[in-house]
Write a protein that holds these residues in place. Sequence first.
Motif, mmCIF file in Angstrom:
data_model
loop_
_atom_site.group_PDB
_atom_site.id
_atom_site.type_symbol
_atom_site.label_atom_id
_atom_site.label_comp_id
_atom_site.label_asym_id
_atom_site.label_seq_id
_atom_site.Cartn_x
_atom_site.Cartn_y
_atom_site.Cartn_z
ATOM 1 N N GLN A 128 0.944 -1.380 -0.095
ATOM 2 C CA GLN A 128 -0.088 0.007 -0.116
ATOM 3 C C GLN A 128 0.932 1.158 -0.052
ATOM 4 O O GLN A 128 1.923 1.394 0.563
ATOM 5 N N ALA A 129 0.474 2.184 -0.847
ATOM 6 C CA ALA A 129 1.092 3.427 -0.871
ATOM 7 C C ALA A 129 0.994 4.404 0.481
ATOM 8 O O ALA A 129 -0.342 4.238 0.941
ATOM 9 N N PRO A 130 1.808 4.945 0.926
ATOM 10 C CA PRO A 130 1.369 5.796 2.006
ATOM 11 C C PRO A 130 0.386 7.115 2.042
ATOM 12 O O PRO A 130 -0.001 7.496 2.888
ATOM 13 N N GLU A 131 0.538 7.468 0.724
ATOM 14 C CA GLU A 131 -0.242 8.675 0.309
ATOM 15 C C GLU A 131 -1.147 8.341 -0.988
ATOM 16 O O GLU A 131 -0.873 7.110 -1.599
ATOM 17 N N HIS A 132 -1.968 8.932 -1.277
ATOM 18 C CA HIS A 132 -2.666 8.558 -2.512
ATOM 19 C C HIS A 132 -1.910 8.689 -3.691
ATOM 20 O O HIS A 132 -1.101 9.764 -3.840
ATOM 21 N N LEU A 133 -2.013 7.990 -4.623
ATOM 22 C CA LEU A 133 -1.279 7.904 -5.859
ATOM 23 C C LEU A 133 -1.752 9.026 -6.787
ATOM 24 O O LEU A 133 -2.946 9.218 -6.918
ATOM 25 N N VAL A 134 -0.894 9.668 -7.517
ATOM 26 C CA VAL A 134 -1.292 10.693 -8.590
ATOM 27 C C VAL A 134 -1.117 10.395 -9.957
ATOM 28 O O VAL A 134 -1.343 10.771 -11.077
ATOM 29 N N GLY A 135 -0.255 9.035 -10.142
ATOM 30 C CA GLY A 135 0.247 8.730 -11.419
ATOM 31 C C GLY A 135 1.738 9.129 -11.614
ATOM 32 O O GLY A 135 2.072 10.437 -11.238
ATOM 33 N N GLY A 136 2.520 8.360 -12.308
ATOM 34 C CA GLY A 136 3.680 8.757 -12.725
ATOM 35 C C GLY A 136 4.731 8.285 -11.685
ATOM 36 O O GLY A 136 6.030 8.229 -12.016
ATOM 37 N N GLU A 137 4.381 7.557 -10.759
ATOM 38 C CA GLU A 137 5.154 6.953 -9.624
ATOM 39 C C GLU A 137 5.959 5.779 -10.002
ATOM 40 O O GLU A 137 5.295 5.028 -10.849
ATOM 41 N N PRO A 138 7.347 5.610 -9.777
ATOM 42 C CA PRO A 138 7.968 4.515 -10.235
ATOM 43 C C PRO A 138 7.525 3.335 -9.580
ATOM 44 O O PRO A 138 6.970 3.261 -8.317
ATOM 45 N N VAL A 139 7.389 2.128 -10.534
ATOM 46 C CA VAL A 139 6.870 0.791 -9.751
ATOM 47 C C VAL A 139 7.936 -0.113 -10.167
ATOM 48 O O VAL A 139 8.326 -0.249 -11.317
ATOM 49 N N ARG A 140 8.164 -1.087 -9.277
ATOM 50 C CA ARG A 140 9.416 -2.092 -9.585
ATOM 51 C C ARG A 140 8.898 -3.437 -8.871
ATOM 52 O O ARG A 140 8.642 -3.472 -7.811
ATOM 53 N N LEU A 141 8.846 -4.391 -9.879
ATOM 54 C CA LEU A 141 8.272 -5.615 -9.564
ATOM 55 C C LEU A 141 9.417 -6.600 -9.403
ATOM 56 O O LEU A 141 10.060 -6.860 -10.600
ATOM 57 N N VAL A 142 9.840 -7.117 -8.281
ATOM 58 C CA VAL A 142 10.889 -7.932 -8.129
ATOM 59 C C VAL A 142 10.511 -9.391 -7.818
ATOM 60 O O VAL A 142 9.603 -9.578 -6.924
ATOM 61 N N GLY A 143 10.953 -10.405 -8.452
ATOM 62 C CA GLY A 143 10.935 -11.726 -8.001
ATOM 63 C C GLY A 143 9.659 -12.431 -8.571
ATOM 64 O O GLY A 143 9.231 -13.441 -8.296
ATOM 65 N N LEU A 144 9.005 -11.657 -9.688
ATOM 66 C CA LEU A 144 7.707 -12.181 -10.135
ATOM 67 C C LEU A 144 7.894 -12.783 -11.524
ATOM 68 O O LEU A 144 6.779 -13.170 -12.326
ATOM 69 N N HIS A 145 9.234 -12.528 -12.232
ATOM 70 C CA HIS A 145 9.299 -13.106 -13.712
ATOM 71 C C HIS A 145 10.634 -13.598 -13.648
ATOM 72 O O HIS A 145 11.701 -12.983 -13.410
ATOM 73 N N PRO A 146 10.710 -14.715 -14.637
ATOM 74 C CA PRO A 146 11.906 -15.161 -14.764
ATOM 75 C C PRO A 146 13.387 -14.347 -15.330
ATOM 76 O O PRO A 146 14.238 -14.426 -14.936
ATOM 77 N N ASP A 147 12.651 -13.460 -16.108
ATOM 78 C CA ASP A 147 13.681 -12.429 -16.812
ATOM 79 C C ASP A 147 14.134 -11.488 -15.794
ATOM 80 O O ASP A 147 15.006 -10.551 -16.284
ATOM 81 N N GLY A 148 13.666 -11.167 -14.605
ATOM 82 C CA GLY A 148 13.999 -10.222 -13.837
ATOM 83 C C GLY A 148 13.131 -9.071 -13.481
ATOM 84 O O GLY A 148 11.761 -9.343 -13.689
ATOM 85 N N ALA A 149 13.722 -8.192 -12.980
ATOM 86 C CA ALA A 149 12.555 -7.086 -12.361
ATOM 87 C C ALA A 149 11.792 -6.592 -13.556
ATOM 88 O O ALA A 149 12.381 -6.354 -14.746
ATOM 89 N N ILE A 150 10.711 -6.063 -13.346
ATOM 90 C CA ILE A 150 9.848 -5.260 -14.184
ATOM 91 C C ILE A 150 9.547 -3.893 -13.574
ATOM 92 O O ILE A 150 9.070 -3.858 -12.485
#
Length: 171
Positions: A128-150
Motif C-alpha cells: 500500500q502507498a502511504p499517500e494517494h497515488l497521482v500517477g507517474g510514480e515508479p513501480v518495480r516488481l521483483v521476483g515475479l518474472h524469470p527474466d528479472g525485475a519489471i
Amino acid sequence: MRAQFLLAHSIHRARPATRSPSQKKRHDEHGARCRNSGTRHNPVGEGLVPSFTSAVDRALPNIEDPNQLIQSPSDLPIPAGFGPIARHWGPRRVFAGTYDDAWATKHAPLWPADLDERFFRAASPGLQAPEHLVGGEPVRLVGLHPDGAIEFAAARLHLAPRSLSSGPAQE
C-alpha cells in the motif's frame, strides 16, 4: 517466490520457482494432503500449520515476505502476496466500523461513522502507498518474472467531468 516443503521436522532448501499454480490447481493436485490451512489474515492460505506432525510433506506458502521467511512450523508470519485482500478477511474487516443496532436504525445503508478509510485498501499492507497515488510514480516488481525485475511508471489518469441535460437549463 520460493518453492519449499517441510520434510521430517526441517525445511529443505528453497528452490527458485518460475511458475506458481493457482490455489484451485494446487488443491486439486495435492488433494487432502494440502487442505487449506489459512488464518484469519488469509482464509484460503496454504502452509501455516499448528504442529510439526501436521506439517510434514506439506507445501509452505508460495509467496513469503523476505523480511519474515518461515524457518520452522512455529513461525506464523502475516501472509504475503500481491492479490487483493477480501473485505471480510481480518486485515480489512478491522477497519469496517461498527454495524450495531444504532447503526441499523440511524445510518443504514450508509457507512458507519467509525469506518476507517483503510477499509477500502485491498492490497497487502506492504504494497500500500502511504499517500494517494497521482500517477507517474515508479513501480518495480521483483521476483515475479524469470527474466528479472519489471519496471514502469504508474498510469496517469486525467478526468474531464461533463454534465448533460435533456431539459431546459436551470439556474
